[in-house]
Design an enzyme around this catalytic site. Sequence first.
Site, PDB file in Angstrom:
ATOM      1  N   SER A  80       1.131  -1.267   0.456  1.00  9.84           N
ATOM      2  CA  SER A  80      -0.091  -0.155  -0.265  1.00  9.84           C
ATOM      3  C   SER A  80       0.894   1.653   0.262  1.00  9.84           C
ATOM      4  O   SER A  80       0.687   2.119  -0.600  1.00  9.84           O
ATOM      5  CB  SER A  80      -0.791   0.499   1.397  1.00  9.84           C
ATOM      6  N   PHE A 123       0.494   9.734  -8.175  1.00 14.82           N
ATOM      7  CA  PHE A 123       0.508   8.615  -7.974  1.00 14.82           C
ATOM      8  C   PHE A 123      -0.286   7.621  -9.403  1.00 14.82           C
ATOM      9  O   PHE A 123      -0.379   6.584  -9.390  1.00 14.82           O
ATOM     10  CB  PHE A 123      -0.261   8.418  -6.287  1.00 14.82           C
ATOM     11  N   TRP A 175       2.906   1.135  -3.404  1.00 13.58           N
ATOM     12  CA  TRP A 175       1.676   1.596  -4.386  1.00 13.58           C
ATOM     13  C   TRP A 175       1.593   3.777  -4.890  1.00 13.58           C
ATOM     14  O   TRP A 175       1.913   3.961  -5.640  1.00 13.58           O
ATOM     15  CB  TRP A 175       0.326   1.282  -4.390  1.00 13.58           C
ATOM     16  N   HIS A 176       2.079   4.493  -3.656  1.00 16.39           N
ATOM     17  CA  HIS A 176       1.922   5.692  -3.141  1.00 16.39           C
ATOM     18  C   HIS A 176       2.619   6.086  -4.615  1.00 16.39           C
ATOM     19  O   HIS A 176       2.851   7.134  -4.968  1.00 16.39           O
ATOM     20  CB  HIS A 176       1.792   6.463  -2.048  1.00 16.39           C
ATOM     21  N   GLY A 177       4.410   5.592  -4.603  1.00 12.03           N
ATOM     22  CA  GLY A 177       5.241   6.101  -5.194  1.00 12.03           C
ATOM     23  C   GLY A 177       6.370   5.258  -5.128  1.00 12.03           C
ATOM     24  O   GLY A 177       6.263   4.210  -3.678  1.00 12.03           O
TER      25      GLY A 177
END
Lengths: 130, 433
Positions: free
Chosen positions: B273, B433, B276-278
Amino acid sequence: MKQFTLKIFLFLLPILIIGIALEFLLREIPNQYTLKDNYIATSSRKIETLVLGSSHTYYGVNPEYFTKPCFNLANISQSLNFDLELLKKHENEFSNLKTVIIPISYFSLFETLEEGDESWRVKNYTIILI
Amino acid sequence: MFLIIFSTLVDYTVGISLSKTQNKFKRLFLLWTSILVNIGFLGFFKYYNFFIDNFSTAFSFFGTTINTNSLNIILPVGISFYTFQTLSYTIDVYRQKLEPTKDAFAFAAFVSFFPQLVAGPIERATNLLPQFHTKRIFDNKKAVDGLRQILWGLFKKIVIADNCAQYANLIFDNSSNYLGSTLLIGALFFTFQIYGDFSGYSDIAIGTSRLFGFNLKQNFAFPYFSRDIAEFWRRWHISLSTWFRDYLYIPLGGSRGGNFKVIRNIFIIFIISGFWHGAHWTFIVWGALNAVYFLPLFIFKRNRKNLNVVAQGKLLPNGKEFVTVFFTFWLTVLTWIFFRAENINHAIKYLLSIFSETLFTVPQFADRKTALLTILLIAGFTMIEWIGREQKYALENIGLKWSKPIRWFFYYLIVFMIFYFAGDKQEFIYFQF
């Protein structure tokens, strides 16, 4: 749907009216761009030497030291493209213009006003160049 | 453009093909085709340079230099969102929870639905796709509700997030020049920046959808009023956390299979998770920290303790609720530092500077009045959010019983505040993102 659209229009109307009124009033506030533009409108025929450029000439060149009638049309962060636009706007009004001073500072050939931190000044040109 | 079209075509075709075969291996093959195409695109555009750089760093750690070429890759807008959205479709079709659609236009519209394409909410096909098949009739009440939500979203983004961003950016970008107390305020500003920015966008997206007669799922449920981290993650970016729960956590075994497996699954979910943001280690650490906070709640079976809204039906929280909300909030504030920092080193230095003797000094701001005004705006905003915490968004029920002139005056007041308090224009954080 019609009722909804009408209500939206009625809601937005005062905002639009106030926005337009504020824009009009703000444009009436004199600033260096409009003052210089108005001066040219009234005295362009006298000008024989025109100084363009950015703050370097804005602060550094005093037309009073010129022997011939001179006007300083430089503005802070004014880049070459706006020098050209101002010249093009007034070219037919300068009936006695003999010399145009275009300074080349270290940034002149690499930057434009739109790309820099002072890009907010572009709106002033948008208003006077119409 | 090519990417979203290709992704749409692949998943549309996979959906149809899944409906035409009951062969287990063929279905699995089709599912994995969809997963690999979507995750492959996402992985390449978002993570290629990260893996190459870290691969090279790992080798140089052992004294070997390898030549690698980082690519100048531009991240396609919304890719993290629409890939997950289309994946939810193929997975649900595979699981036979959803009939595949033969309507290519409806499917394309579902994938590229403009209000939520760029930054979510990540919609489930089971919720959104059927809405493209039904005729929508204009509903005045829904449309007005949508506009109210858009207005609130704009307030959150322009007044709260953009004003907080100016201070958060200034403090984080020059953190070595500030004392602990100022750094703590900087973290607080970022906390409200990211909430105002992201939940504001979600409100605008959901409100816009309602104007067109579409119902999107709630994406934020007042997460800063959470009493523990488990509750926080049930209220923050709900569409993403439920996506990971349904499509990763449960297939990994979920909460079954022994403590080791469950702990492994929890860490995997939170770290992915974060990732996923970066493509930065800071996001991974941020995710891992949240896993660390969540774990004790899970082990002691307290992760589903706070399922209702804090102080439900009451005006104020009781002492215990206040303390737990306060503690959870500040835990979140400190964790956001990793999310915002340039790198791990920066985040650690930032935290160490907060927890130094300079924490007990007066915060330094060049323009104290404006900083104080921003804090007052945050306080007022938090009050409104608190009042509306039992609704889908803060303004949902506020003012509905007022007379029309007063209600319109209230709307005009918000519009005025949006124009008057507009901070320097900032990009939406989650666009990156």
